[in-house]
Design an enzyme around this catalytic site. Sequence first.
Site, PDB file in Angstrom:
ATOM      1  N   ASN A   1      13.144  -0.085   5.246  1.00 18.38           N
ATOM      2  CA  ASN A   1      12.116  -0.103   4.220  1.00 18.38           C
ATOM      3  C   ASN A   1      11.264  -1.361   4.382  1.00 18.38           C
ATOM      4  O   ASN A   1      11.791  -2.475   4.276  1.00 18.38           O
ATOM      5  CB  ASN A   1      12.743  -0.104   2.831  1.00 18.38           C
ATOM      6  CG  ASN A   1      11.701  -0.118   1.726  1.00 18.38           C
ATOM      7  OD1 ASN A   1      11.037   0.885   1.462  1.00 18.38           O
ATOM      8  ND2 ASN A   1      11.506  -1.275   1.101  1.00 18.38           N
ATOM      9  N   GLU A   2       9.997  -1.188   4.663  1.00 20.48           N
ATOM     10  CA  GLU A   2       9.045  -2.305   4.741  1.00 20.48           C
ATOM     11  C   GLU A   2       9.639  -3.459   5.547  1.00 20.48           C
ATOM     12  O   GLU A   2       9.607  -4.613   5.141  1.00 20.48           O
ATOM     13  CB  GLU A   2       8.668  -2.777   3.334  1.00 20.48           C
ATOM     14  CG  GLU A   2       8.068  -1.669   2.486  1.00 20.48           C
ATOM     15  CD  GLU A   2       7.553  -2.143   1.134  1.00 20.48           C
ATOM     16  OE1 GLU A   2       7.648  -3.342   0.833  1.00 20.48           O
ATOM     17  OE2 GLU A   2       7.024  -1.290   0.386  1.00 20.48           O
TER      18      GLU A   2
ATOM     19  N   TYR B   1      -0.732  -3.671  -6.978  1.00 16.63           N
ATOM     20  CA  TYR B   1      -0.783  -4.899  -6.181  1.00 16.63           C
ATOM     21  C   TYR B   1      -2.143  -5.110  -5.518  1.00 16.63           C
ATOM     22  O   TYR B   1      -2.495  -6.228  -5.187  1.00 16.63           O
ATOM     23  CB  TYR B   1       0.281  -4.884  -5.085  1.00 16.63           C
ATOM     24  CG  TYR B   1       1.706  -4.992  -5.592  1.00 16.63           C
ATOM     25  CD1 TYR B   1       2.098  -6.055  -6.402  1.00 16.63           C
ATOM     26  CD2 TYR B   1       2.663  -4.054  -5.233  1.00 16.63           C
ATOM     27  CE1 TYR B   1       3.407  -6.167  -6.854  1.00 16.63           C
ATOM     28  CE2 TYR B   1       3.971  -4.159  -5.675  1.00 16.63           C
ATOM     29  CZ  TYR B   1       4.339  -5.219  -6.491  1.00 16.63           C
ATOM     30  OH  TYR B   1       5.637  -5.324  -6.922  1.00 16.63           O
TER      31      TYR B   1
HETATM   32  C1  GCB Z   1       8.225  -1.882  -2.638  1.00 20.16           C
HETATM   33  C2  GCB Z   1       9.651  -1.942  -2.275  1.00 20.16           C
HETATM   34  C3  GCB Z   1      10.554  -1.891  -3.497  1.00 20.16           C
HETATM   35  C4  GCB Z   1       9.994  -2.770  -4.584  1.00 20.16           C
HETATM   36  C5  GCB Z   1       8.622  -2.266  -4.961  1.00 20.16           C
HETATM   37  C6  GCB Z   1       7.962  -3.125  -6.032  1.00 20.16           C
HETATM   38  O1  GCB Z   1       7.396  -1.533  -1.854  1.00 20.16           O
HETATM   39  O2  GCB Z   1      10.056  -0.980  -1.356  1.00 20.16           O
HETATM   40  O3  GCB Z   1      11.842  -2.297  -3.135  1.00 20.16           O
HETATM   41  O4  GCB Z   1      10.831  -2.815  -5.703  1.00 20.16           O
HETATM   42  O5  GCB Z   1       7.792  -2.275  -3.853  1.00 20.16           O
HETATM   43  O6  GCB Z   1       8.145  -2.855  -7.217  1.00 20.16           O
HETATM   44  O7  GCB Z   1       7.304  -4.098  -5.686  1.00 20.16           O
END
Ligand code: GCB
Length: 826
Positions: free
Chosen positions: A414-415, A483
Amino acid sequence: MHRLAALLLALLALPLAASPRIRHTINEQWRFAPGEIEAAHEPAFDDSSWQRVNLPHTWNAADAFDKTVRYRRGPGWYRKSLTLDPALKGKRLFLYFEGANQVAGVHVNGRHAGQHIGGYTAFVFDVTELVVLDAPNVIAVRVDNSHSDDIPPLNADFTFYGGIYRDVWLIAASPTHVTVTDHASPGVFISTPEVSAARAVVRIRGSVSNHGGRAARLRVVNRILDAAGVEVAALRSNLTVRAGASAAFDQRSPVIERPSLWSPDDPYLYRVRTEVYDGNELVDALENPLGFRWFSVDPDRGFTLNGRTLKLYGTNRHQDYPGFGNALGDDLHRHDVRLVKETGFNFLRLAHYPQDPAVLHEADRLGLVVWEEIPIVNIISTSAAFAENSERMLVEMIRQHYNHPSIVFWGYMNEVLLRKPDPVPDRYYEIVPELTRRLEARTRAEDPSRLTVMALSFDEVGNDYGIGDVPHILGLNLYFGWYYHRDDFGALGSFLDRVHAERRRPIIVSEYGAGTDERVHTTRPVAFDFSSEHGQNFHAASFPQLEARPFVLGTGVWNHFDFGSAGRQDTKFGLNQKGLFFYDRTPKDTVFYYQAALLDQPVLYIAREWSERAGSRPEDRRQPVWVYTNQPEVELFVGGRSAGVRKVENRTARWEVVLADGANSIRARAGSFEDRITIVYSDRTGGSFHAVNAGAHYAHLDEAHVYWEPDREYVPGSWGHVGGKAARTHHRIFATKEDPLFQASREGMEHYQCDVPDGTYEVTLGFAATAARAFSVHTNGLNTAVALTPHTAMTRTLLVEARDGAGIRIEFTGEASIAAIMIRQP
Ligand code: GCB
Ligand code: CA
């Protein structure tokens, strides 16, 4: 099968003999102590002063939410006395742990039984040679959730609660049994090499271990039972297993005609009962789920299940709950899965790690297509140990959960490029793709029947060193309107179109979401105000863009539930607030938007998170009310009077209504369906009570149900600021729970004026600032000095007189900053 034949078979079927395998939990009567403890594994160690706990247990349920300390990551010890039934003599005995975070060392009667690395997969140790049957046994487990550079996750937006946080089982099996110790898997692996609506063939692989003193000639029978328990096929093979060895079986069923298929709409489950016979004696038996379904993905047309397009609409889930941390019983796990299904979803991503067996069983039963993944998040280590641990976790996940028909996707990153190690090691951007290819190859080798996937963030797409093209499917975690592109929800769709055109790969939107707080409300929502209204707008604007694009094979809200993320500083410290449900599983209003979009049954729901409101100017009585529904039009009644009929657009109907002081009964009607709520409005016009969320464009409802109105410029006859500017932080505010009240302040104003009738008043001033400040405040002649420490709430209540119709005037000198003002008559 013909009805009558089935009935006859059912009548003829002998009752299945009880399995000689015994399996029960040993969650009870453990002792726990935090920290490194000398000799704690020794049987004679005195643990009488330790905490008494039952499993599941974590030591971080409270400190992960404490604003003032870091949650403890380190070792902890568990001990238990276990008396075994003497009838177990001759059996093979195993301790099976569903999960302990993140390194666990198990000792039995002072001897080391084994160690397991990784916090999210099960492990099992054979303890036959370590236990005694004629006296109590001492089990001691050292669990450690310290950071390790060799163990994923290294860094992630969730709390790494330590402890034995899932069930522990005792397994007692005959000396010859279906193998227990292959990565804590069931030892039986079921697949469907041929499957269609017309016919299916089942393949069942597995192995049998022989701990007896002689070679065993065994018969392995796999019975495929339908949902009613009727046998539809039996697969048999003979096996010779040498003493001390294991031997594999690999069976194919005859053709099963017209199998009942598994799908989210109709999750039909078969079972496979595996029996092992030594001569005529049944020596082992266990059951696994079986579902008949097939699937494919296409870069343009999306996902198909059982030959039909099925757009996956779903969500993500973390495994924690208020008061419990991650140490949830199976009922809470199942409850969560039910809440996912009841929202109308057909897809669930288990982010960012393998979850409790109860979750997978419930997903099979209720019908959810599942993506499960291992916890490689944000960053990797370049060590060989990191890669080995990752690969082993992957194998454990796949083997342990292989038989669940709900699982369609395996994920492993993941990322992963989100964070950069400092300093960046040599060849880092080659090692990440190498690890990707290694995990991809291993996944496909372990399980060629499933699809592989990884999730990348917005920033990584286009800078991903090719890793996004390695798995079958590209997952995208997207936060347009949160974001980035904060004022532009529409950027989501155009971004997806571009990625689709450029990458030509199957795409799933694995995450999208926005944080909210039920205490925060506004008619002018913006990203990062955490208002309930922004959250609702975010989903109502994002979802139609995802629906409209057939190439988006699936969608996953981030997250189904608010979840623990220690150190995260939004408006509730330690929580990620992007859930569709609050942390305590109360639904947010947005849940009903999704229900209206996805459920066939009628949905009619008046949004109610904002059901206490106040205003101090006459025009404030005009207030928005909205309804989520799948009906074409809705009529709204306020205090029994119609506010008009509205056409429903995007599952929503909106009104502006005029609220009266006090309780307003609000009723929505669509055909024969109705919903009612009460909105309590306090009209403060001309009154002597005021509460102002200074510096904020949003209202805050505090724990005492005081409604702090958004700040405004002064107009005569009311209250407001004169001059100054709004300032905002997301830092946690110490010494208060009311972060949204103190995170916004007004700075550098000349004064606040509040036109109240003459009299004696209590004026409460609230302050918090990002840096130390000293200034003074003059309130109707009362002078008071304020000295602030950073990020710390301070309130001061003054008694003042309002005279000669001049109201209350609050003047500031110096580097003033104010977060809250309350005025009341004592
Ligand atoms: C994401 C992540 C996750 C985070 C989320 C966030 O991209 O995969 O683990 O909790 O963003 O809320 O920032
Ligand atoms: Ca469990």
